[in-house]
Write a protein that holds these residues in place. Structure first.
Motif, mmCIF file in Angstrom:
data_model
loop_
_atom_site.group_PDB
_atom_site.id
_atom_site.type_symbol
_atom_site.label_atom_id
_atom_site.label_comp_id
_atom_site.label_asym_id
_atom_site.label_seq_id
_atom_site.Cartn_x
_atom_site.Cartn_y
_atom_site.Cartn_z
ATOM 1 N N PRO A 38 -35.228 19.234 19.957
ATOM 2 C CA PRO A 38 -35.040 20.666 20.080
ATOM 3 C C PRO A 38 -35.654 21.492 18.949
ATOM 4 C CG PRO A 38 -33.096 19.716 19.094
ATOM 5 C CD PRO A 38 -34.061 18.582 19.330
ATOM 6 N N PHE A 39 -36.519 20.948 18.149
ATOM 7 C CA PHE A 39 -37.067 21.713 17.037
ATOM 8 C C PHE A 39 -38.406 22.349 17.397
ATOM 9 C CE2 PHE A 39 -33.772 20.905 14.208
ATOM 10 C CZ PHE A 39 -33.380 19.581 14.303
ATOM 11 N N ASP A 40 -38.577 22.719 18.650
ATOM 12 C CA ASP A 40 -39.745 23.484 19.061
ATOM 13 C C ASP A 40 -39.497 24.960 18.744
ATOM 14 O OD1 ASP A 40 -41.168 21.322 20.140
ATOM 15 O OD2 ASP A 40 -39.988 21.417 21.962
ATOM 16 N N ALA A 41 -40.466 25.613 18.141
ATOM 17 C CA ALA A 41 -40.358 27.031 17.830
ATOM 18 C C ALA A 41 -41.753 27.563 17.601
ATOM 19 C CB ALA A 41 -39.482 27.243 16.589
ATOM 20 N N PRO A 42 -41.952 28.863 17.770
ATOM 21 C CA PRO A 42 -43.293 29.428 17.576
ATOM 22 C C PRO A 42 -43.869 29.158 16.194
ATOM 23 C CG PRO A 42 -41.842 31.000 18.666
ATOM 24 C CD PRO A 42 -40.981 29.857 18.243
ATOM 25 N N ASN A 43 -43.008 29.026 15.183
ATOM 26 C CA ASN A 43 -43.507 28.816 13.820
ATOM 27 C C ASN A 43 -44.018 27.409 13.574
ATOM 28 O OD1 ASN A 43 -41.155 31.009 13.544
ATOM 29 N ND2 ASN A 43 -42.704 31.408 11.986
ATOM 30 N N PHE A 44 -43.683 26.466 14.443
ATOM 31 C CA PHE A 44 -44.199 25.110 14.275
ATOM 32 C C PHE A 44 -45.589 25.041 14.876
ATOM 33 C CE2 PHE A 44 -39.569 24.152 14.215
ATOM 34 C CZ PHE A 44 -39.518 23.673 12.917
ATOM 35 N N ASP A 45 -46.524 24.542 14.092
ATOM 36 C CA ASP A 45 -47.932 24.504 14.503
ATOM 37 C C ASP A 45 -48.261 23.099 15.008
ATOM 38 O OD1 ASP A 45 -50.711 24.586 14.729
ATOM 39 O OD2 ASP A 45 -50.913 25.991 13.067
ATOM 40 N N ALA A 46 -48.088 22.886 16.313
ATOM 41 C CA ALA A 46 -48.326 21.565 16.901
ATOM 42 C C ALA A 46 -49.781 21.148 16.768
ATOM 43 C CB ALA A 46 -47.907 21.562 18.370
ATOM 44 N N GLN A 47 -50.693 22.106 16.859
ATOM 45 C CA GLN A 47 -52.110 21.762 16.725
ATOM 46 C C GLN A 47 -52.411 21.257 15.321
ATOM 47 O OE1 GLN A 47 -54.866 24.830 17.924
ATOM 48 N NE2 GLN A 47 -56.617 23.834 16.945
ATOM 49 N N ALA A 48 -51.843 21.908 14.314
ATOM 50 C CA ALA A 48 -52.041 21.452 12.937
ATOM 51 C C ALA A 48 -51.437 20.069 12.732
ATOM 52 C CB ALA A 48 -51.432 22.453 11.960
ATOM 53 N N GLU A 49 -50.302 19.820 13.368
ATOM 54 C CA GLU A 49 -49.670 18.502 13.263
ATOM 55 C C GLU A 49 -50.573 17.423 13.851
ATOM 56 O OE1 GLU A 49 -45.122 20.313 13.639
ATOM 57 O OE2 GLU A 49 -46.096 19.363 15.360
ATOM 58 N N ARG A 50 -51.139 17.708 15.020
ATOM 59 C CA ARG A 50 -52.041 16.740 15.660
ATOM 60 C C ARG A 50 -53.297 16.522 14.812
ATOM 61 N NH1 ARG A 50 -50.216 19.356 20.478
ATOM 62 N NH2 ARG A 50 -51.920 20.866 20.337
ATOM 63 N N GLU A 51 -53.829 17.607 14.258
ATOM 64 C CA GLU A 51 -55.040 17.484 13.437
ATOM 65 C C GLU A 51 -54.779 16.645 12.193
ATOM 66 O OE1 GLU A 51 -56.432 21.393 12.575
ATOM 67 O OE2 GLU A 51 -57.039 21.827 14.652
ATOM 68 N N GLY A 152 -44.331 10.869 11.766
ATOM 69 C CA GLY A 152 -44.047 12.151 12.392
ATOM 70 C C GLY A 152 -44.433 13.239 11.415
ATOM 71 N N PHE A 153 -45.317 14.141 11.820
ATOM 72 C CA PHE A 153 -45.775 15.216 10.951
ATOM 73 C C PHE A 153 -45.185 16.541 11.450
ATOM 74 C CE2 PHE A 153 -50.028 13.019 9.664
ATOM 75 C CZ PHE A 153 -49.298 11.994 9.093
ATOM 76 N N GLY A 154 -44.660 17.327 10.528
ATOM 77 C CA GLY A 154 -44.136 18.646 10.849
ATOM 78 C C GLY A 154 -44.865 19.707 10.042
ATOM 79 N N VAL A 155 -45.330 20.751 10.714
ATOM 80 C CA VAL A 155 -46.031 21.854 10.047
ATOM 81 C C VAL A 155 -45.370 23.169 10.454
ATOM 82 C CG1 VAL A 155 -48.200 23.110 9.760
ATOM 83 C CG2 VAL A 155 -48.216 20.607 9.972
ATOM 84 N N PHE A 156 -44.850 23.877 9.481
ATOM 85 C CA PHE A 156 -44.237 25.186 9.709
ATOM 86 C C PHE A 156 -45.165 26.248 9.143
ATOM 87 C CE2 PHE A 156 -41.457 28.787 9.187
ATOM 88 C CZ PHE A 156 -40.500 28.658 10.187
ATOM 89 N N ARG A 157 -45.604 27.142 10.001
ATOM 90 C CA ARG A 157 -46.534 28.196 9.586
ATOM 91 C C ARG A 157 -45.750 29.453 9.235
ATOM 92 N NH1 ARG A 157 -51.889 29.242 10.001
ATOM 93 N NH2 ARG A 157 -52.241 27.325 11.206
ATOM 94 N N GLN A 158 -45.965 29.926 8.014
ATOM 95 C CA GLN A 158 -45.328 31.162 7.554
ATOM 96 C C GLN A 158 -46.409 32.071 6.978
ATOM 97 O OE1 GLN A 158 -42.452 31.433 4.054
ATOM 98 N NE2 GLN A 158 -41.026 31.559 5.785
#
Length: 283
Positions: A38-51, A152-158
């Motif tokens: 459930p930690f999907d949110a607009p601030n998480f950058d899935a593309q950056a995580e994949r890259e 598991g990579f997590g990227v939060f964009r601020q």
């Protein structure tokens, strides 16, 4: 062991690793980026995580290492910590009131891990983050470790800043009670054969199995005493096929005819990523 490095602004890095004895994983998860709720949110950058994962696996390939497999649980752990770093506006492996990296990973993922590690970073973009991590020996060691097979990579964009958390693990196979008992028994019989002693007969004893699970529940190797004339061994193992190094003296004794094995896999405070609690009784 925790390592920290602060680079020049605006890039900050820190790395951490915690390890148990090394072993080779039998299985790794088959997961996808769509399973990280459930930690999907607009601030998480899935593309950056994949890259970042693609870049890590490209560097691992160049080093002759297998790729890291993405685990949804580790992504959840990494994203949660990345969001916390963004809220704190700084990087750390553990903030006041936050669980340790080991506890965070264990709570988010149900994998049986023999070791885990973590990188954290703050950077303006993916290339800055990855290049700086690879230029720092402790961070590079995590990214290129042959002792990790899942991540598991997590990227939060601020605004214009990325807060990055990279969680790594060595995923091990988990077995049913019957499978674990069979692996323990196979190892016992191999040691018995190596000692050139007659093969022992394995018997099923519900009390021995209960003793193994009682140890797991108590998170302690304390337990019932063996019957008169019997030898009891209690131990924990990350792999049920691996016996304690000093067990051969007991197994090779003359006069033994039968034995019983009890195993119980459990996550406990001492073993947050799981361990096999084993009881062997020789008669």
């Amino acid at each position: 062991m925790f390592l920290a490095l602060i680079a020049s602004i605006p890039l900050h890095l820190a790395a951490a690793g915690a390890a148990l004895p090394v072993a080779t994983a039998d299985t790794v998860p088959n997961s996808s980026w769509q399973q990280v709720s459930p930690f999907d949110a607009p601030n998480f950058d899935a593309q950056a995580e994949r890259e970042l994962l693609d870049k890590a696996n490209s560097d691992r390939a160049q080093a002759g290492l297998p790729p890291l497999k993405m685990d949804a649980g580790l992504v959840r752990a990494a994203r949660k910590h990345a969001a916390e770093m963004a809220a704190q506006k700084r990087i750390s492996h553990q903030f006041s009131g936050e669980p340790s990296p080991t506890a965070r990973i264990a709570a988010a993922s149900d994998l049986h891990l023999e070791r885990e590690g973590e990188n954290v970073a703050m950077a303006g973009n993916v290339d800055q983050a990855h290049n700086a991590l690879m230029a720092s020996p402790p961070h590079r060691d995590n990214l290129l470790s042959p002792k990790f097979n899942v991540a598991g990579f997590g990227v939060f964009r601020q605004r214009h800043m990325l807060y990055v958390a990279q969680d790594f693990g060595l995923s091990m196979a988990t077995y049913s009670v019957q499978q674990a008992q069979a692996l323990v028994s196979d190892s016992v019989e191999q040691l018995r054969a190596q000692a050139k002693m007659p093969r022992l007969q394995r018997i099923n004893d519900g009390d021995v199995q209960s003793s193994a699970c009682a140890m797991a529940q108590a998170d302690s190797l304390s337990g019932a005493s063996p019957q008169p004339g019997a030898y009891m061994l209690r131990y924990t193992s990350m792999k049920p096929e691996s016996l304690p190094s000093d067990i051969s003296k007991v197994i090779a004794q003359r006069g033994l005819h039968t034995y019983s094995a009890g195993t119980c896999y459990a996550r406990t405070e001492k073993y947050p990523h799981g361990a096999y609690w084993v009881v062997l009784v020789f008669y």
